[in-house]
Design a protein around this motif. Structure first.
Motif, PDB file in Angstrom:
ATOM      1  N   TYR A   1       2.367  -0.412  -1.732  1.00  0.00           N
ATOM      2  CA  TYR A   1       2.622  -1.697  -1.075  1.00  0.00           C
ATOM      3  C   TYR A   1       1.744  -2.785  -1.683  1.00  0.00           C
ATOM      4  O   TYR A   1       2.210  -3.906  -1.929  1.00  0.00           O
ATOM      5  N   ILE A   2       0.475  -2.476  -1.919  1.00  0.00           N
ATOM      6  CA  ILE A   2      -0.431  -3.443  -2.525  1.00  0.00           C
ATOM      7  C   ILE A   2       0.054  -3.827  -3.918  1.00  0.00           C
ATOM      8  O   ILE A   2       0.014  -4.995  -4.325  1.00  0.00           O
TER       9      ILE A   2
ATOM     10  N   ASP B   1       1.899  -8.142  -7.840  1.00  0.00           N
ATOM     11  CA  ASP B   1       2.674  -7.636  -8.964  1.00  0.00           C
ATOM     12  C   ASP B   1       2.113  -8.147 -10.287  1.00  0.00           C
ATOM     13  O   ASP B   1       1.075  -8.822 -10.335  1.00  0.00           O
ATOM     14  N   GLN B   2       2.813  -7.834 -11.371  1.00  0.00           N
ATOM     15  CA  GLN B   2       2.308  -8.194 -12.691  1.00  0.00           C
ATOM     16  C   GLN B   2       2.219  -9.704 -12.861  1.00  0.00           C
ATOM     17  O   GLN B   2       1.300 -10.210 -13.517  1.00  0.00           O
TER      18      GLN B   2
ATOM     19  N   PRO C   1      -7.373   0.292  -3.078  1.00  0.00           N
ATOM     20  CA  PRO C   1      -7.389  -1.021  -2.421  1.00  0.00           C
ATOM     21  C   PRO C   1      -8.177  -0.998  -1.114  1.00  0.00           C
ATOM     22  O   PRO C   1      -8.210   0.006  -0.414  1.00  0.00           O
ATOM     23  N   ARG C   2      -8.818  -2.118  -0.829  1.00  0.00           N
ATOM     24  CA  ARG C   2      -9.543  -2.302   0.423  1.00  0.00           C
ATOM     25  C   ARG C   2      -9.133  -3.630   1.033  1.00  0.00           C
ATOM     26  O   ARG C   2      -8.680  -4.522   0.332  1.00  0.00           O
ATOM     27  N   ALA C   3      -9.314  -3.759   2.328  1.00  0.00           N
ATOM     28  CA  ALA C   3      -8.940  -5.012   2.979  1.00  0.00           C
ATOM     29  C   ALA C   3      -9.808  -5.263   4.190  1.00  0.00           C
ATOM     30  O   ALA C   3     -10.275  -4.331   4.843  1.00  0.00           O
TER      31      ALA C   3
ATOM     32  N   GLU D   1       2.251  -2.696   9.798  1.00  0.00           N
ATOM     33  CA  GLU D   1       1.965  -1.261   9.754  1.00  0.00           C
ATOM     34  C   GLU D   1       0.947  -0.939   8.669  1.00  0.00           C
ATOM     35  O   GLU D   1      -0.013  -0.192   8.905  1.00  0.00           O
ATOM     36  N   VAL D   2       1.135  -1.492   7.484  1.00  0.00           N
ATOM     37  CA  VAL D   2       0.244  -1.203   6.362  1.00  0.00           C
ATOM     38  C   VAL D   2      -1.181  -1.656   6.662  1.00  0.00           C
ATOM     39  O   VAL D   2      -2.145  -0.952   6.363  1.00  0.00           O
TER      40      VAL D   2
END
Length: 284
Positions: free
Chosen positions: A74-75, A80-81, A102-104, A226-227
């Motif tokens: 998802y991240i 994206d590129q 990934p962290r958030a 949700e993510v």
């Protein structure tokens, strides 16, 4: 629904984001500023302000990492590129970011009105002030932030210089989701781009052609929630999220998180022992 990078018009004067140092220097800690600015915004948007029996404002901070980290695929879709090309052109050292982990930081408030105003038009309201202006604010009187710069702390707290906001307003159950990156003026190929770019849809309305407008698609918003493990309570409130490899909380300076409950100015700081989440709750 994508990052809406748009070439900077050659007719306009170039401007650069120069205010980041006010959030992180020898006198100011970035984590302290992030908490202060967040709570300030939430208090200004307090539901039923000035009325008897008004609801308390609660603010939740959560650090998502390890087993609770955001979904990697998802991240990669969000960043994206194309985004990475622009970030690199703006001087972000992508090689120092571990995209595989990934962290958030997730920040949610409860007991507020959310971002009021018409999301589909550019007006002199809270929604446009937050998403569509820099260094300009229509706050007045007892409201705590008046210069329109405090929100810069959200992108400053992210190594990717990006954050998202999801708001549910008083009297309106429609969720409005947008993202914003604040990079720097940069060139990619032969084109020059401004510092600010939105993750959004683009208005096709004749009166607001090209205006960046929020995402309301329920499947997209639900997946996003949700993510990032949003604690949506169904009421009007506005969570802010600074994604991917956050610099704040002095996490890199501490060998391990604190245990039990420790004091923090004006806040109760609690640690969930089963996960890496730090939660601040302020009862007004």
């Amino acid at each position: 629904m994508k990052w809406q990078f748009e070439e900077f018009p050659k007719s306009l004067v170039e401007t650069e984001v120069t205010q980041r140092d006010q959030f992180r220097n020898d006198d100011v800690d970035l984590a302290d500023t992030l908490v202060r600015e967040t709570v300030q915004n939430s208090l200004d948007a307090r539901a039923g302000k000035g009325q008897s029996g008004q609801e308390a404002v609660k603010v939740r901070f959560a650090f998502l990492d390890g087993d609770r980290a955001p979904d990697l695929e998802y991240i990669e879709e969000l960043f994206d590129q194309e985004y990475r090309d622009h970030a690199e052109a703006a001087g972000i050292e992508l090689g120092s970011i571990d995209f595989g982990h990934p962290r958030a930081i997730v920040i949610e408030d409860f007991g507020t009105n959310g971002l009021l105003g018409n999301p589909l038009e550019k007006g002199d309201d809270d929604f446009s002030d937050f998403w569509r202006r820099h260094g300009i604010s229509h706050k007045s009187g007892e409201r705590r932030g008046r210069w329109g710069l405090g929100k810069l702390v959200f992108s400053t707290s992210s190594l990717l210089r990006a954050f998202f906001g999801l708001t549910i307003r008083a009297g309106d159950e429609t969720p409005f989701l947008m993202g914003q990156t604040v990079l720097s003026m940069h060139k990619l190929g032969n084109r020059q781009y401004p510092a600010h770019t939105h993750f959004s849809k683009v208005s096709q309305n004749a009166a607001n052609q090209g205006l960046r407008i929020p995402i309301t698609d329920s499947s997209f918003v639900n997946r996003f929630s949700e993510v990032f493990r949003l604690k949506r309570g169904g009421g009007p409130d506005c969570p802010w999220l600074s994604p991917s490899h956050i610099q704040t909380w002095n996490a890199e300076k501490q060998s391990k998180p604190p245990s039990g409950i420790i004091s923090f100015p004006s806040f109760v700081v609690s640690l969930s022992l089963s996960s890496t989440i730090w939660c601040w709750t302020r009862q007004i």
